[in-house]
Write a protein that holds these residues in place. Structure first.
Motif, PDB file in Angstrom:
ATOM      1  N   LEU A 261       0.726  -1.090  -0.094  1.00 14.36           N
ATOM      2  CA  LEU A 261      -0.115  -0.124   0.060  1.00 14.36           C
ATOM      3  C   LEU A 261       0.791   1.328   0.032  1.00 14.36           C
ATOM      4  CD1 LEU A 261      -3.201  -0.970   2.258  1.00 14.36           C
ATOM      5  CD2 LEU A 261      -2.829  -0.490  -0.182  1.00 14.36           C
ATOM      6  N   ASN A 262       2.206   1.217   0.500  1.00 11.37           N
ATOM      7  CA  ASN A 262       3.179   2.317   0.048  1.00 11.37           C
ATOM      8  C   ASN A 262       3.456   2.469  -1.276  1.00 11.37           C
ATOM      9  OD1 ASN A 262       3.306   2.641   2.715  1.00 11.37           O
ATOM     10  ND2 ASN A 262       4.792   1.130   2.962  1.00 11.37           N
ATOM     11  N   GLY A 263       3.113   1.702  -2.302  1.00 14.42           N
ATOM     12  CA  GLY A 263       3.200   1.698  -3.643  1.00 14.42           C
ATOM     13  C   GLY A 263       4.798   1.207  -4.085  1.00 14.42           C
ATOM     14  N   GLY A 264       4.757   1.081  -5.459  1.00  6.06           N
ATOM     15  CA  GLY A 264       6.147   0.520  -6.073  1.00  6.06           C
ATOM     16  C   GLY A 264       6.231  -1.072  -6.026  1.00  6.06           C
ATOM     17  N   ILE A 265       5.350  -1.556  -5.380  1.00  7.93           N
ATOM     18  CA  ILE A 265       5.634  -3.105  -5.250  1.00  7.93           C
ATOM     19  C   ILE A 265       4.173  -3.662  -5.804  1.00  7.93           C
ATOM     20  CG2 ILE A 265       6.082  -5.004  -3.847  1.00  7.93           C
ATOM     21  CD1 ILE A 265       7.839  -3.364  -2.030  1.00  7.93           C
ATOM     22  N   GLY A 266       4.399  -4.707  -6.325  1.00  7.67           N
ATOM     23  CA  GLY A 266       3.265  -5.585  -6.834  1.00  7.67           C
ATOM     24  C   GLY A 266       3.346  -6.166  -8.315  1.00  7.67           C
ATOM     25  N   THR A 267       2.480  -7.229  -8.466  1.00  6.20           N
ATOM     26  CA  THR A 267       2.500  -7.882  -9.868  1.00  6.20           C
ATOM     27  C   THR A 267       1.055  -7.973 -10.250  1.00  6.20           C
ATOM     28  OG1 THR A 267       2.758 -10.043  -8.826  1.00  6.20           O
ATOM     29  CG2 THR A 267       4.614  -8.794  -9.670  1.00  6.20           C
ATOM     30  N   ILE A 268       0.650  -8.503 -11.502  1.00  8.19           N
ATOM     31  CA  ILE A 268      -0.383  -8.734 -12.027  1.00  8.19           C
ATOM     32  C   ILE A 268      -0.827 -10.219 -11.437  1.00  8.19           C
ATOM     33  CG2 ILE A 268      -2.016  -9.297 -14.037  1.00  8.19           C
ATOM     34  CD1 ILE A 268      -1.992  -6.280 -13.089  1.00  8.19           C
ATOM     35  N   PRO A 269       0.169 -11.013 -11.864  1.00  9.68           N
ATOM     36  CA  PRO A 269      -0.013 -12.606 -11.190  1.00  9.68           C
ATOM     37  C   PRO A 269      -0.300 -12.342  -9.758  1.00  9.68           C
ATOM     38  CG  PRO A 269       1.819 -12.352 -12.837  1.00  9.68           C
ATOM     39  CD  PRO A 269       1.512 -10.769 -12.395  1.00  9.68           C
ATOM     40  N   GLY A 270       0.322 -11.638  -9.050  1.00 10.42           N
ATOM     41  CA  GLY A 270      -0.056 -11.808  -7.436  1.00 10.42           C
ATOM     42  C   GLY A 270      -1.468 -11.364  -7.201  1.00 10.42           C
ATOM     43  N   THR A 271      -1.772 -10.274  -8.028  1.00  7.07           N
ATOM     44  CA  THR A 271      -3.081  -9.992  -7.808  1.00  7.07           C
ATOM     45  C   THR A 271      -4.069 -11.072  -8.324  1.00  7.07           C
ATOM     46  OG1 THR A 271      -2.791  -7.555  -8.052  1.00  7.07           O
ATOM     47  CG2 THR A 271      -4.957  -8.459  -8.498  1.00  7.07           C
ATOM     48  N   VAL A 272      -4.040 -11.616  -9.456  1.00  6.92           N
ATOM     49  CA  VAL A 272      -4.805 -12.882  -9.516  1.00  6.92           C
ATOM     50  C   VAL A 272      -4.900 -13.967  -8.784  1.00  6.92           C
ATOM     51  CG1 VAL A 272      -5.064 -14.851 -11.349  1.00  6.92           C
ATOM     52  CG2 VAL A 272      -4.342 -12.445 -12.430  1.00  6.92           C
ATOM     53  N   ILE A 273      -3.666 -14.087  -8.162  1.00  5.94           N
ATOM     54  CA  ILE A 273      -3.687 -15.102  -6.910  1.00  5.94           C
ATOM     55  C   ILE A 273      -4.802 -14.549  -5.720  1.00  5.94           C
ATOM     56  CG2 ILE A 273      -2.370 -16.174  -5.222  1.00  5.94           C
ATOM     57  CD1 ILE A 273      -0.154 -16.435  -7.266  1.00  5.94           C
ATOM     58  N   GLY A 274      -4.577 -13.171  -5.545  1.00  5.91           N
ATOM     59  CA  GLY A 274      -5.307 -12.664  -4.367  1.00  5.91           C
ATOM     60  C   GLY A 274      -6.997 -12.699  -4.797  1.00  5.91           C
ATOM     61  N   ILE A 275      -7.184 -12.567  -6.061  1.00  8.17           N
ATOM     62  CA  ILE A 275      -8.474 -12.560  -6.565  1.00  8.17           C
ATOM     63  C   ILE A 275      -9.065 -14.220  -6.287  1.00  8.17           C
ATOM     64  CG2 ILE A 275     -10.206 -12.476  -8.619  1.00  8.17           C
ATOM     65  CD1 ILE A 275      -7.729 -10.475  -9.802  1.00  8.17           C
ATOM     66  N   LEU A 276      -8.246 -15.114  -6.888  1.00  7.55           N
ATOM     67  CA  LEU A 276      -8.800 -16.455  -6.557  1.00  7.55           C
ATOM     68  C   LEU A 276      -9.049 -16.798  -5.223  1.00  7.55           C
ATOM     69  CD1 LEU A 276      -6.098 -18.158  -9.246  1.00  7.55           C
ATOM     70  CD2 LEU A 276      -8.854 -18.157  -9.368  1.00  7.55           C
ATOM     71  N   MET A 277      -8.245 -16.532  -4.218  1.00  6.24           N
ATOM     72  CA  MET A 277      -8.209 -16.568  -3.014  1.00  6.24           C
ATOM     73  C   MET A 277      -9.617 -16.002  -2.298  1.00  6.24           C
ATOM     74  SD  MET A 277      -5.146 -16.748  -0.527  1.00  6.24           S
ATOM     75  CE  MET A 277      -5.051 -16.445   1.052  1.00  6.24           C
ATOM     76  N   ILE A 278      -9.985 -14.875  -2.716  1.00  6.70           N
ATOM     77  CA  ILE A 278     -11.378 -14.424  -2.125  1.00  6.70           C
ATOM     78  C   ILE A 278     -12.417 -15.187  -2.824  1.00  6.70           C
ATOM     79  CG2 ILE A 278     -12.629 -12.214  -2.181  1.00  6.70           C
ATOM     80  CD1 ILE A 278     -10.232 -10.651  -1.810  1.00  6.70           C
ATOM     81  N   GLY A 279     -12.040 -15.493  -4.052  1.00  6.44           N
ATOM     82  CA  GLY A 279     -13.324 -16.201  -4.534  1.00  6.44           C
ATOM     83  C   GLY A 279     -13.517 -17.536  -3.981  1.00  6.44           C
ATOM     84  N   VAL A 280     -12.374 -18.185  -3.780  1.00  4.85           N
ATOM     85  CA  VAL A 280     -12.262 -19.681  -3.060  1.00  4.85           C
ATOM     86  C   VAL A 280     -12.926 -19.571  -1.674  1.00  4.85           C
ATOM     87  CG1 VAL A 280     -10.863 -21.629  -2.361  1.00  4.85           C
ATOM     88  CG2 VAL A 280     -10.420 -20.482  -4.668  1.00  4.85           C
ATOM     89  N   ILE A 281     -12.440 -18.473  -0.940  1.00 10.09           N
ATOM     90  CA  ILE A 281     -12.764 -18.274   0.534  1.00 10.09           C
ATOM     91  C   ILE A 281     -14.596 -18.248   0.432  1.00 10.09           C
ATOM     92  CG2 ILE A 281     -12.928 -16.888   2.470  1.00 10.09           C
ATOM     93  CD1 ILE A 281     -10.166 -15.949   1.769  1.00 10.09           C
ATOM     94  N   ASN A 282     -14.878 -17.246  -0.416  1.00 13.14           N
ATOM     95  CA  ASN A 282     -16.493 -17.077  -0.186  1.00 13.14           C
ATOM     96  C   ASN A 282     -17.249 -18.296  -0.580  1.00 13.14           C
ATOM     97  OD1 ASN A 282     -16.491 -14.278   0.329  1.00 13.14           O
ATOM     98  ND2 ASN A 282     -16.346 -13.257  -1.782  1.00 13.14           N
TER      99      ASN A 282
END
Lengths: 335, 325
Positions: free
Chosen positions: B267-288
């Motif tokens: 959240l400080n900026g400068g760090i992150g990737t799209i594949p990482g976000t895709v994993i995050g998206i899948l994780m929230i979907g799987v939790i729900n």
């Protein structure tokens, strides 16, 4: 502070002007079909000012309720039976409604009609009105101290739940013989409509020997949330006979999911509120039924009672506006 | 922020790598657990179901990844969705045949809204948190004004196909849209100059300015893209529920932010990737989905979700700290 005082003085002046105007009008126009509205009653009536505390101007149901009140009030005003009315919207914010109630009490309206935002949060308004000697009519949903209010006009949500439950029982083989698996979509947990509609279902379909309520989850009154939950249920349970949703928004979400899964023929869906697209869906033979909470009846009823109180007539302390089951057979008369 | 800038190129990449892998392991663990515990979870139909459910949050989260990497945040997503929903609804209510026009207008409207956000943020150098906290009220209000608070009933079958239709009767279109947008996002972020600039202004704004990056333009573009993606997501959601509603989408920014943060963006900026976000998206979907399949009650679902998000991020930080020492 100064501004406020000036404001109040202005309103008072305004009230006087309107009062005179209304008196003249009431003398001129021969309005009022009701027999007792002549002579003295009309004179008293022309001083009446009704204040409305609206719950929301964006909620589908409240929009209808507000409109019904507005029509009734405008009619009373044009007949000169009341001097004026004002409506303020709390935007479903308790704090806002509390402040608006204070303002209205300070203005010195003759009677207040409130559609409460929250059962507990808005209870102090009833106490304040009592203290200030201003009668208050509560409409639609109750406050926790509703018995202290001057009057209540509304519908009993337990009844709505019972109508849903009985409808499902009828569809699944009749009362006492109903068989099948039922799922329940609940509203925001703790909301009075949720609690009562749930109770209504518990009084009916839950008691059927042959029917099982497999699960109940909260769709938070939201269409997208209900759709997501239903999609998961459709994966999980191969055999579902009925879904009861505590409002139409969720019922429509569930319906979308069920239609997409190609299982509408096996699953009965019923929900409460009779919003526009739910009724259209019933007409189209998709949604099986919706339960109408009579916004018109509540809106008009609340204004009638408020007027009776303000003009010193006799009034009902509790007015129950009944729910109506809408199915394909009678939907046309409500569209 | 200055700490991160001081790190060498190599350790920066290593931290990123472990961040990504820590979360991936947790996701795999969750999936394996559900595969064993729930017979329904194993079905292909449920897999498609989950992918369909995550597509809306996914599309938003891709845009949000750019925003967060650039050091910003966008809290006006939910309101933008409402605007997209009522714009689509208003056009289709007037003429159910105007599907293409409705969709394009919704995306353009949200793109302009994003542009507005970006302009205010970069022109006046204001905190994105504060700006979008304000604009979300404006946009939500606008949605109510456009629709007069009412819900549009949609009858167009062609429009219904967007969010509820399936390619060859099997793959929902919304999944295809998500995959396309994720791919575009991946290319933009990791293979273009624009992507490098997004990292640069989030990593160290002063250095970026000093090296001649047009910060104003990059921010404007990033918020506009966020808007367009949100507009697309809003259209899909509207089609999915088959109604244009001004009250729709409340809190959608939070699930998107959660997906991005779980995916290893800072959240400080400068760090992150799209594949990482895709994993995050899948994780929230799987939790729900997993909790519904396991029959977890509504009361506990939120608690469980909150703890899983917290736990995932804490574990991830612990792993990356240990490895970078």
């Amino acid at each position: 502070m100064k501004k406020l005082r000036v404001g109040r003085r202005m309103t008072r002046k305004l009230t006087t002007v309107l009062l005179v105007l209304a008196m003249t009008l009431s003398l001129l126009s021969g309005c009022g079909a009701s027999g007792d509205a002549d002579g003295e009653a009309a004179k008293d009536g022309s001083a009446i000012k009704i204040g409305i505390l609206q719950k929301s101007r964006s909620d589908q149901y409240q929009i209808l309720l507000n409109a019904a009140q507005d029509t009734a009030l405008a009619e009373l005003k044009s007949c000169g039976k009341i001097a004026d009315f004002l409506q303020v919207d709390a935007d479903t914010d308790v704090q806002k409604q509390l402040n608006q109630a204070d303002d209205m009490i300070a203005m010195g309206v003759s009677v207040i009609i409130m559609s409460p935002v929250d059962a507990n949060g808005c209870a102090p308004i009833v106490d304040k009105c009592k203290e200030a000697g201003i009668p208050i009519v509560i409409v639609n949903s109750k406050t926790s101290n509703v018995e202290d209010a001057t009057a209540f006009v509304g519908s009993n949500d337990v009844e709505a739940g019972e109508i849903m439950g009985n409808f499902i029982a009828d569809q699944l083989g009749g009362k006492g013989n109903a068989k099948g698996n039922v799922l329940q979509l609940e509203g925001d947990i703790g909301n009075s409509a949720q609690i009562d509609r749930d109770q209504g279902l518990k009084n009916t379909i839950y008691k059927e020997e042959g029917a099982t309520v497999l699960e109940s989850l909260s769709g938070k009154w939201l269409r997208e949330e209900a759709m997501r939950i239903t999609e998961d249920w459709l994966q999980k349970y191969p055999d579902i006979s009925a879904i009861a949703a505590e409002n139409d928004n969720m019922g429509m979400g569930a319906l979308n999911a069920v239609i997409n899964a190609g299982r509408k023929d096996d699953i009965v869906i019923v929900s409460v509120d009779a919003i526009e697209d739910a009724k259209l869906s019933v007409q189209a033979g998709e949604l099986d039924a919706t339960v109408l909470q009579d916004a018109n009846g509540q809106g008009t009823g609340s204004v009638d009672v408020a007027f009776q109180i303000a003009s010193g007539e006799t009034y009902e302390k509790n007015t129950n506006i009944p729910f109506v089951l809408i199915t394909k057979d009678n939907v046309d008369q409500y569209l | 922020m200055s700490m991160q800038a001081k790190q060498t190129e190599q350790s920066f990449d290593l931290a990123l790598f472990t961040r990504k892998y820590g979360i991936l392991m947790i996701l795999v663990f969750m999936i394996v657990f559900l595969l064993i515990a729930s017979p329904t979870f194993r079905t292909l139909q449920n897999t498609i179901n989950v992918l369909n459910q995550i597509s809306i949050n996914g599309i938003i989260a891709i845009g949000m990844t750019f925003i967060i990497i650039s050091g910003g945040i966008d809290l006006s997503i939910g309101s933008m969705i409402a605007v997209a929903s009522v714009v689509t609804g208003a056009v289709l209510a007037a003429n159910p045949g105007n599907v293409v026009f409705a969709v394009v207008l919704a995306a353009v409207a949200c793109g302009l809204i994003g542009l507005f956000n970006g302009y205010i943020i970069s022109k006046f150098d204001m905190f994105p948190f504060v700006v979008t906290l304000g604009t979300q009220l404006i946009f939500r209000g606008a949605a109510y004004v456009i629709s007069d608070g009412k819900s549009y009933v949609l009858t167009s079958n062609a429009f219904k196909e967007i969010g509820q239709g399936k390619l060859l009767g099997a793959i929902p279109y919304s999944i295809i849209v998500l995959i396309s947008i994720a791919f575009i996002g991946f290319v933009l972020l990791s293979r273009t100059k624009y992507g490098q600039y997004v990292y640069a202004i989030g990593g160290n704004l002063h250095t970026a300015v000093a090296s001649g990056v047009n910060v104003f333009k990059i921010k404007l573009l990033t918020y506009m893209m966020m808007g367009i993606f949100t507009g697309i997501a809003g259209v899909i959601l509207t089609s999915r529920v088959n109604a244009g509603q001004p009250s729709i989408g409340v809190g959608y920014e939070l699930d998107a932010i959660a997906a991005v943060v779980i995916g290893g963006s800072s959240l400080n900026g400068g760090i992150g990737t799209i594949p990482g976000t895709v994993i995050g998206i899948l994780m929230i979907g799987v939790i729900n989905n997993g909790m519904n399949l396991m029959g977890v009650s509504s009361f506990y679902q939120q608690i469980v979700k909150g703890f899983i998000i917290l736990g995932a991020v804490i574990l991830d930080i612990m792993i990356s700290r240990r490895k970078s020492k």
